[in-house]
Design a protein around this motif. Sequence first.
Motif, PDB file in Angstrom:
ATOM      1  N   SER A  94       1.086  -1.240   0.176  1.00  0.00           N
ATOM      2  CA  SER A  94      -0.027   0.193  -0.003  1.00  0.00           C
ATOM      3  C   SER A  94       0.804   1.361   0.015  1.00  0.00           C
ATOM      4  CB  SER A  94      -0.526   0.014   0.942  1.00  0.00           C
ATOM      5  OG  SER A  94      -0.377   0.090   2.211  1.00  0.00           O
ATOM      6  N   GLN A  95       0.367   2.365  -0.671  1.00  0.00           N
ATOM      7  CA  GLN A  95       1.004   3.465  -0.759  1.00  0.00           C
ATOM      8  C   GLN A  95       0.026   4.535  -0.729  1.00  0.00           C
ATOM      9  OE1 GLN A  95       4.358   3.567  -2.831  1.00  0.00           O
ATOM     10  NE2 GLN A  95       4.176   6.098  -2.636  1.00  0.00           N
ATOM     11  N   GLU A  97      -1.027   8.595  -0.647  1.00  0.00           N
ATOM     12  CA  GLU A  97      -0.653   9.785  -1.248  1.00  0.00           C
ATOM     13  C   GLU A  97      -1.772  10.573  -1.990  1.00  0.00           C
ATOM     14  OE1 GLU A  97       3.757  10.362  -1.859  1.00  0.00           O
ATOM     15  OE2 GLU A  97       3.059   8.985  -3.153  1.00  0.00           O
ATOM     16  N   LEU A 102       1.310  10.546  -6.434  1.00  0.00           N
ATOM     17  CA  LEU A 102       1.224   9.453  -6.297  1.00  0.00           C
ATOM     18  C   LEU A 102       1.895   9.034  -7.492  1.00  0.00           C
ATOM     19  CD1 LEU A 102       0.913   6.874  -4.903  1.00  0.00           C
ATOM     20  CD2 LEU A 102      -1.073   6.624  -6.307  1.00  0.00           C
ATOM     21  N   THR A 103       3.611   8.666  -7.834  1.00  0.00           N
ATOM     22  CA  THR A 103       3.481   8.400  -8.891  1.00  0.00           C
ATOM     23  C   THR A 103       3.665   7.252 -10.317  1.00  0.00           C
ATOM     24  OG1 THR A 103       5.397   7.108  -8.195  1.00  0.00           O
ATOM     25  CG2 THR A 103       5.587   9.396  -7.793  1.00  0.00           C
ATOM     26  N   ALA A 106       4.163   3.790  -8.442  1.00  0.00           N
ATOM     27  CA  ALA A 106       3.573   3.865  -7.604  1.00  0.00           C
ATOM     28  C   ALA A 106       2.384   2.906  -7.363  1.00  0.00           C
ATOM     29  CB  ALA A 106       3.245   4.596  -6.244  1.00  0.00           C
ATOM     30  N   HIS A 109       3.386  -0.424  -9.192  1.00  0.00           N
ATOM     31  CA  HIS A 109       3.654  -1.659  -8.019  1.00  0.00           C
ATOM     32  C   HIS A 109       2.374  -2.071  -7.186  1.00  0.00           C
ATOM     33  CE1 HIS A 109       5.980  -3.322  -4.951  1.00  0.00           C
ATOM     34  NE2 HIS A 109       5.645  -2.486  -3.596  1.00  0.00           N
ATOM     35  N   GLN A 110       1.184  -1.209  -6.936  1.00  0.00           N
ATOM     36  CA  GLN A 110       0.844  -1.572  -6.622  1.00  0.00           C
ATOM     37  C   GLN A 110      -0.615  -1.918  -6.838  1.00  0.00           C
ATOM     38  OE1 GLN A 110      -1.393   1.800  -3.528  1.00  0.00           O
ATOM     39  NE2 GLN A 110      -0.392   2.680  -4.478  1.00  0.00           N
ATOM     40  N   TYR A 154      -4.440   1.988  -3.887  1.00  0.00           N
ATOM     41  CA  TYR A 154      -5.075   0.718  -3.391  1.00  0.00           C
ATOM     42  C   TYR A 154      -6.312   0.499  -2.981  1.00  0.00           C
ATOM     43  CZ  TYR A 154      -4.538  -1.847   1.417  1.00  0.00           C
ATOM     44  OH  TYR A 154      -5.390  -2.808   1.926  1.00  0.00           O
TER      45      TYR A 154
END
Length: 250
Positions: A94-95, A97, A102-103, A106, A109-110, A154
């Motif tokens: 999880s990230q 932002e 948010l990039t 990211a 990746h999620q 997420y």
Amino acid sequence: MKLSGKVAVVTGASSGIGAGIARALAAEGASFVVNYATSKPRADAVVADIAAAGGVAIAVQADMSQSADVVHLFEQVKAQYGRLDVLVNNAGVSQYEMVADLTEAAFHHQFNVNVLGVFLGIREALKLFGESGGSIINLSSILSTDPSPSSSVYSATKGAIDTMTFALARELGPRNIRVNSILPGLTNTPLTDGNFAGAFGEKLLAGSPLGRFGEPEDIAPVAVFLASDDAHWVTGEAIRASGGVRGAGY
């Protein structure tokens, strides 16, 4: 011993909810594969706990977002046990932002770990389920239905998992493979470490009917139920395990 004679895999099982589920399934008699991505010492500790309690388990490294790793994981399951009865897709990242910050990296990746990883795991697991079928349990989140600010990506991954769960329950039902998801609420794990501190944590706690945050041991019995024959008539369900919390406290 509700799972005596069963073979189970839990992904992301070196800590947190995954480790709690692994210990609980093993305590009910399942032979076990503890999957981990990076922390071999923690995975070995879970295996040691299971062995100390009289269970049988091995640890296998695999990044669930990488197809070759996933194939290797289930090759090890086949080599060790010859079949599979229960798959718990728990591995996740999880990230939190705001979308402006948010990039793309990211974002991908999620989705790669949380969604592609579930797809890859199920695809390989299906090769090992026998004629008697089995149980697939996907770990989602209450954020899939009630997302909080900064959780847009997420939460979207968890919504995708729930949708995949519903579709696969219909697709795999003729093979007697049940597919369900568990939606934990605010649960103390390494993934959430520090997120519940201070005034923010107090605000979240105020929204809990039971007056506390969850623990992995609160989620594990739900997985045991879904993995066992007690849930023989349960498929295509998204089961909340949130202590009555409906959202993220907002």
